[in-house]
Scaffold this active site. Structure first.
Site, PDB file in Angstrom:
ATOM      1  N   LYS A   1       6.505   1.679  -5.227  1.00  0.00           N
ATOM      2  CA  LYS A   1       7.225   2.581  -4.315  1.00  0.00           C
ATOM      3  C   LYS A   1       7.898   1.830  -3.178  1.00  0.00           C
ATOM      4  O   LYS A   1       8.992   2.189  -2.765  1.00  0.00           O
ATOM      5  CB  LYS A   1       6.287   3.674  -3.835  1.00  0.00           C
ATOM      6  CG  LYS A   1       5.827   3.608  -2.397  1.00  0.00           C
ATOM      7  CD  LYS A   1       4.779   4.647  -2.118  1.00  0.00           C
ATOM      8  CE  LYS A   1       3.430   4.021  -1.849  1.00  0.00           C
ATOM      9  NZ  LYS A   1       3.197   3.538  -0.509  1.00  0.00           N
TER      10      LYS A   1
ATOM     11  N   ARG B   1     -10.422   3.576  -3.809  1.00  0.00           N
ATOM     12  CA  ARG B   1      -9.141   3.759  -3.105  1.00  0.00           C
ATOM     13  C   ARG B   1      -8.334   4.891  -3.732  1.00  0.00           C
ATOM     14  O   ARG B   1      -7.697   5.680  -3.049  1.00  0.00           O
ATOM     15  CB  ARG B   1      -8.304   2.478  -3.179  1.00  0.00           C
ATOM     16  CG  ARG B   1      -8.444   1.601  -1.951  1.00  0.00           C
ATOM     17  CD  ARG B   1      -7.594   0.371  -2.098  1.00  0.00           C
ATOM     18  NE  ARG B   1      -6.204   0.555  -1.674  1.00  0.00           N
ATOM     19  CZ  ARG B   1      -5.270  -0.383  -1.807  1.00  0.00           C
ATOM     20  NH1 ARG B   1      -5.579  -1.539  -2.341  1.00  0.00           N
ATOM     21  NH2 ARG B   1      -4.040  -0.157  -1.399  1.00  0.00           N
TER      22      ARG B   1
ATOM     23  N   ARG C   1       0.444   9.982   5.002  1.00  0.00           N
ATOM     24  CA  ARG C   1      -0.720   9.663   4.187  1.00  0.00           C
ATOM     25  C   ARG C   1      -1.723  10.802   4.138  1.00  0.00           C
ATOM     26  O   ARG C   1      -2.639  10.787   3.325  1.00  0.00           O
ATOM     27  CB  ARG C   1      -1.445   8.434   4.761  1.00  0.00           C
ATOM     28  CG  ARG C   1      -0.851   7.124   4.337  1.00  0.00           C
ATOM     29  CD  ARG C   1      -1.701   5.993   4.894  1.00  0.00           C
ATOM     30  NE  ARG C   1      -0.929   4.761   4.991  1.00  0.00           N
ATOM     31  CZ  ARG C   1      -0.763   3.920   3.986  1.00  0.00           C
ATOM     32  NH1 ARG C   1      -1.305   4.160   2.822  1.00  0.00           N
ATOM     33  NH2 ARG C   1      -0.044   2.830   4.146  1.00  0.00           N
TER      34      ARG C   1
ATOM     35  N   ARG D   1      -5.532  -9.126 -11.567  1.00  0.00           N
ATOM     36  CA  ARG D   1      -5.048 -10.180 -10.670  1.00  0.00           C
ATOM     37  C   ARG D   1      -6.095 -11.250 -10.418  1.00  0.00           C
ATOM     38  O   ARG D   1      -7.255 -10.964 -10.234  1.00  0.00           O
ATOM     39  CB  ARG D   1      -4.712  -9.571  -9.303  1.00  0.00           C
ATOM     40  CG  ARG D   1      -3.384  -8.911  -9.209  1.00  0.00           C
ATOM     41  CD  ARG D   1      -3.211  -8.543  -7.758  1.00  0.00           C
ATOM     42  NE  ARG D   1      -2.157  -7.562  -7.565  1.00  0.00           N
ATOM     43  CZ  ARG D   1      -2.100  -6.750  -6.530  1.00  0.00           C
ATOM     44  NH1 ARG D   1      -3.044  -6.774  -5.605  1.00  0.00           N
ATOM     45  NH2 ARG D   1      -1.112  -5.907  -6.412  1.00  0.00           N
TER      46      ARG D   1
ATOM     47  N   ARG E   1      -9.996 -11.071  -5.889  1.00  0.00           N
ATOM     48  CA  ARG E   1     -10.242 -10.588  -4.519  1.00  0.00           C
ATOM     49  C   ARG E   1     -11.026  -9.285  -4.563  1.00  0.00           C
ATOM     50  O   ARG E   1     -10.869  -8.494  -5.491  1.00  0.00           O
ATOM     51  CB  ARG E   1      -8.906 -10.360  -3.793  1.00  0.00           C
ATOM     52  CG  ARG E   1      -8.238 -11.642  -3.343  1.00  0.00           C
ATOM     53  CD  ARG E   1      -7.033 -11.333  -2.510  1.00  0.00           C
ATOM     54  NE  ARG E   1      -6.220 -10.288  -3.164  1.00  0.00           N
ATOM     55  CZ  ARG E   1      -4.934 -10.094  -2.927  1.00  0.00           C
ATOM     56  NH1 ARG E   1      -4.308 -10.842  -2.063  1.00  0.00           N
ATOM     57  NH2 ARG E   1      -4.270  -9.142  -3.546  1.00  0.00           N
TER      58      ARG E   1
END
Ligand SMILES: [Zn+2]
Length: 225
Positions: free
Chosen positions: A20, A173, A96, A130, A162
Site C-alpha cells: 500500500k 499483528r 488506523r 524473510r 527478526r
C-alpha cells in the site's frame, strides 16, 4: 455544477506488506499531490522548531513513549490543511482506528478510500520467509533465496529471522489489524467511498485499477457518462 475544489483526498488502507505504501507513492507522483503518511510526519517533526504541537509530540518520542492518538490526529489535520494539499493528498498509515476514521471525517472531505486486500496467508508467507544478516542484507527464502538458507551470500554472515517477522508475531499483528480495520471498512462502505483492490496481483495491475477507479470518479463528477 458542483465542483469539488479538492478532488483527490485519497486514503489507502491495507495490511502490512500489502504494497500500500508503494501504491500511495505512485499515485501521489502521478497526480502531483503530496504523499501524506503518519510515519513521515512523525519523522520530520523535530525540524519544526516553531510548531508547539510538533515539539510536544517530539518530547514523547524523545522519551521513547508512544505518541497519544489525539496528538497524531491533530498533526494529520494540520498536515492536510497545508498549501501543497490544495488539490488533495494520498494518505497511508491513517486512519488506523475507528475513532481516527471519525476524526478524519470531521476534518477532511475524503473522496475515495482504497483497500489493498491481501490474504493473511500471503502476508504470513511474505514476512515469515524473510532472513537478514547483521549487516542488514535482506533475503527471502522463496522470492530471493540465498544459496544456503543460513548464510548471507553478500557478506558470509549468518542469517536470522527478526522477531517482527516470526509467524506468531505476524499473526498477532494481523489480529489487531482486522479488529480495527473491520469497523473502518464498514464506515467507508456506508459512505459509498470504499474501493477494494486485489493486492495479490502484479504491482502494475494494482496501480492501473486504482487509476481506472479514479478516472471513473472524475467522470461521474463532471457528469460524463
Ligand atoms: Zn550480509
Amino acid at each position: 455544477m458542483f465542483l469539488n475544489e479538492k478532488p483527490f483526498e485519497l486514503i489507502f488502507l491495507g495490511p502490512p506488506v500489502s504494497g500500500k505504501g508503494t501504491q500511495t507513492e505512485l499515485i501521489a507522483k502521478t497526480l502531483d499531490i503530496p504523499h501524506v503518511s503518519t510515519g513521515v510526519i512523525l519523522h520530520s517533526i523535530k525540524s519544526e522548531v516553531d510548531n508547539p504541537l510538533a515539539q510536544e509530540v517530539a518530547s514523547y518520542m524523545d522519551q521513547g513513549q508512544l505518541v497519544p492518538s489525539e496528538l497524531v490526529n491533530r498533526l494529520v489535520a494540520e498536515r492536510i490543511k497545508k498549501d501543497d494539499c490544495k488539490f488533495g493528498y494520498a494518505m497511508d498509515g491513517f486512519p488506523r482506528t475507528f475513532e481516527q476514521a471519525q476524526f478524519l471525517d470531521q476534518n477532511a472531505d475524503v473522496d475515495r478510500v482504497f483497500l489493498i486486500n491481501v490474504s493473511d496467508q500471503t502476508i504470513i508467507e511474505r514476512m515469515s520467509g524473510r532472513r537478514v544478516c547483521k549487516n542488514g542484507h535482506t533475503w527471502h527464502l522463496k522470492y530471493s533465496p540465498p544459496k544456503d538458507p543460513t548464510i548471507c551470500d553478500t557478506c558470509g554472515e549468518p542469517l536470522f529471522q527478526r522477531d517482527d517477522d516470526k509467524e506468531e508475531t505476524v499473526k498477532s499483528r494481523l489480529e489487531v489489524y482486522h479488529r480495527e480495520m473491520d469497523g473502518i471498512i464498514k464506515f467507508y462502505e456506508d459512505k459509498g467511498l470504499m474501493t477494494k483492490i486485489d493486492g495479490e496481483q502484479h504491482i502494475e495491475e494494482v496501480y492501473q485499477q486504482i487509476v481506472r477507479s479514479l478516472v471513473m470518479d472524475l467522470r461521474s463528477k463532471i457528469g460524463w457518462k
